[in-house]
Design an enzyme around this catalytic site. Sequence first.
Site, PDB file in Angstrom:
ATOM      1  N   GLU A  39       0.916  -1.304  -0.043  1.00 28.27           N
ATOM      2  CA  GLU A  39       0.038   0.013   0.031  1.00 28.27           C
ATOM      3  C   GLU A  39       1.177   1.619   0.078  1.00 28.27           C
ATOM      4  O   GLU A  39       0.794   2.673   0.443  1.00 28.27           O
ATOM      5  CB  GLU A  39      -1.442  -0.058   1.355  1.00 28.27           C
ATOM      6  CG  GLU A  39      -1.913  -0.897   1.258  1.00 28.27           C
ATOM      7  CD  GLU A  39      -2.297  -1.400   0.494  1.00 28.27           C
ATOM      8  OE1 GLU A  39      -2.816  -0.459  -0.928  1.00 28.27           O
ATOM      9  OE2 GLU A  39      -3.366  -2.657   0.011  1.00 28.27           O
TER      10      GLU A  39
ATOM     11  N   HIS B 123      -2.648   2.368   7.808  1.00 32.82           N
ATOM     12  CA  HIS B 123      -4.339   1.715   7.883  1.00 32.82           C
ATOM     13  C   HIS B 123      -3.728  -0.091   8.365  1.00 32.82           C
ATOM     14  O   HIS B 123      -3.315  -0.412   9.070  1.00 32.82           O
ATOM     15  CB  HIS B 123      -3.600   1.698   6.367  1.00 32.82           C
ATOM     16  CG  HIS B 123      -4.466   0.547   5.500  1.00 32.82           C
ATOM     17  ND1 HIS B 123      -5.826  -0.171   5.773  1.00 32.82           N
ATOM     18  CD2 HIS B 123      -4.339  -0.676   5.537  1.00 32.82           C
ATOM     19  CE1 HIS B 123      -6.547  -0.643   5.388  1.00 32.82           C
ATOM     20  NE2 HIS B 123      -6.129  -1.429   4.977  1.00 32.82           N
TER      21      HIS B 123
ATOM     22  N   HIS C  20      -7.614  -2.977   9.543  1.00 31.42           N
ATOM     23  CA  HIS C  20      -8.579  -3.730   9.923  1.00 31.42           C
ATOM     24  C   HIS C  20      -9.259  -3.486  10.774  1.00 31.42           C
ATOM     25  O   HIS C  20      -9.968  -4.629  11.655  1.00 31.42           O
ATOM     26  CB  HIS C  20      -8.697  -4.897   9.215  1.00 31.42           C
ATOM     27  CG  HIS C  20      -8.069  -4.984   7.536  1.00 31.42           C
ATOM     28  ND1 HIS C  20      -7.081  -5.784   7.350  1.00 31.42           N
ATOM     29  CD2 HIS C  20      -7.386  -3.444   6.893  1.00 31.42           C
ATOM     30  CE1 HIS C  20      -6.311  -6.127   5.915  1.00 31.42           C
ATOM     31  NE2 HIS C  20      -6.642  -4.409   6.220  1.00 31.42           N
TER      32      HIS C  20
ATOM     33  N   GLU D 127     -17.994  12.440  22.637  1.00 38.45           N
ATOM     34  CA  GLU D 127     -16.565  13.378  21.485  1.00 38.45           C
ATOM     35  C   GLU D 127     -16.517  12.772  20.294  1.00 38.45           C
ATOM     36  O   GLU D 127     -15.488  13.669  19.846  1.00 38.45           O
ATOM     37  CB  GLU D 127     -15.429  13.038  23.162  1.00 38.45           C
ATOM     38  CG  GLU D 127     -15.898  13.111  23.900  1.00 38.45           C
ATOM     39  CD  GLU D 127     -14.928  13.175  25.011  1.00 38.45           C
ATOM     40  OE1 GLU D 127     -13.914  12.840  24.906  1.00 38.45           O
ATOM     41  OE2 GLU D 127     -15.446  14.270  26.307  1.00 38.45           O
TER      42      GLU D 127
ATOM     43  N   HIS E 120     -13.043  -2.347   3.748  1.00 46.63           N
ATOM     44  CA  HIS E 120     -11.828  -2.744   3.688  1.00 46.63           C
ATOM     45  C   HIS E 120     -11.258  -2.902   5.033  1.00 46.63           C
ATOM     46  O   HIS E 120     -10.739  -3.886   5.548  1.00 46.63           O
ATOM     47  CB  HIS E 120     -11.086  -2.748   2.208  1.00 46.63           C
ATOM     48  CG  HIS E 120      -9.452  -3.195   2.133  1.00 46.63           C
ATOM     49  ND1 HIS E 120      -8.250  -3.291   1.579  1.00 46.63           N
ATOM     50  CD2 HIS E 120      -8.682  -3.229   3.434  1.00 46.63           C
ATOM     51  CE1 HIS E 120      -7.830  -4.000   1.914  1.00 46.63           C
ATOM     52  NE2 HIS E 120      -7.651  -3.291   3.639  1.00 46.63           N
TER      53      HIS E 120
HETATM   54  O1  2HA Z   1      -0.534  -4.955   3.465  1.00 50.06           O
HETATM   55  O2  2HA Z   1      -3.638  -4.460   4.563  1.00 50.06           O
HETATM   56  O3  2HA Z   1      -4.749  -3.529   2.423  1.00 50.06           O
HETATM   57  C1  2HA Z   1      -1.845  -5.348   3.947  1.00 50.06           C
HETATM   58  C2  2HA Z   1      -3.107  -4.771   4.099  1.00 50.06           C
HETATM   59  C3  2HA Z   1      -3.257  -4.849   2.311  1.00 50.06           C
HETATM   60 ZN    ZN Z   2      -5.722  -3.199   4.527  1.00 54.98          ZN
END
Ligand code: 2HA
Ligand code: ZN
Length: 271
Positions: A116, A139, A141, A169, A210
Amino acid sequence: MKNILTAPFVEEMRKTTANMYRLGWDERNGGNISYMLEESEVAEYLDLNNVIRTIPTGFDASELIGKIFIVTGTGKYFKNIDADPETNLGIIRIAKDGTTAELLWGYKDGGKFTSELPAHLMSHMVRLKKNPENRIIMHTHPTYTLAMNFVHELEERSFTRSLWKTCTECIVVFPDGVGVLPWMVCGTNEIGIATAKKMEEYRLVIWGMHGIYGAGKDMDETFGLIETVEKAAQLYMIASTMPRVNTIEDHELKAVAESFGLKYRADFLDL
Ligand code: 2HA
Ligand code: ZN
């Protein structure tokens, strides 16, 4: 030269990724972080003339020439970073051509930066223009934020409103709201361009079904943004299965934002 494993920025990467793993947000190789470093702080630990190898990035990051980042590795697990940072992390500098990364440390097993990287570097370019203090792109999840993606309309005004209305908040932490992208193929320059475009307006961007991107000046601020969205999404998901009796009203959100003197997305409120 000091031992790089004692560098505060390596320590922060180890601690943050371990914490995110423990929260259950970063299964297997899920998630990635890039952290822009000062040349002078890196020079205390590494010989900046010693390029271990060069790795093409596949896109133009001319605006970041000479900038140094510590970045999680592709295919690497957040779970393993703390025990072996030198294999799972790397320190790269964007070379003079703008399209090559010079490896200064890490990726010891021959690996490379996260797939990414386009979304990360393109987002850094945009956020740096908004705020020269911006250093982190993160990033991950997060479980409830993702769950909410499956039961809630993927539209930024309504998604932001639902989060704001769940936690008093939230509007204070992210008065600029949350950007939302539809589901897209990850790891591409296209999703990188789309993410960076959203980062012109938002410090938080949902990648539909995602995960989420956050941008901030340091690890605490960036993690705190995502953590707050995740807390609100958790409350939303728990409460959404039961009849709603109370809600935070739009005029109440306005009152909070005004009492904190915030510049907020007033157009996201129904007033
Ligand atoms: O690299 O989360 O979006 C692993 C991820 C890809
Ligand atoms: Zn990811």
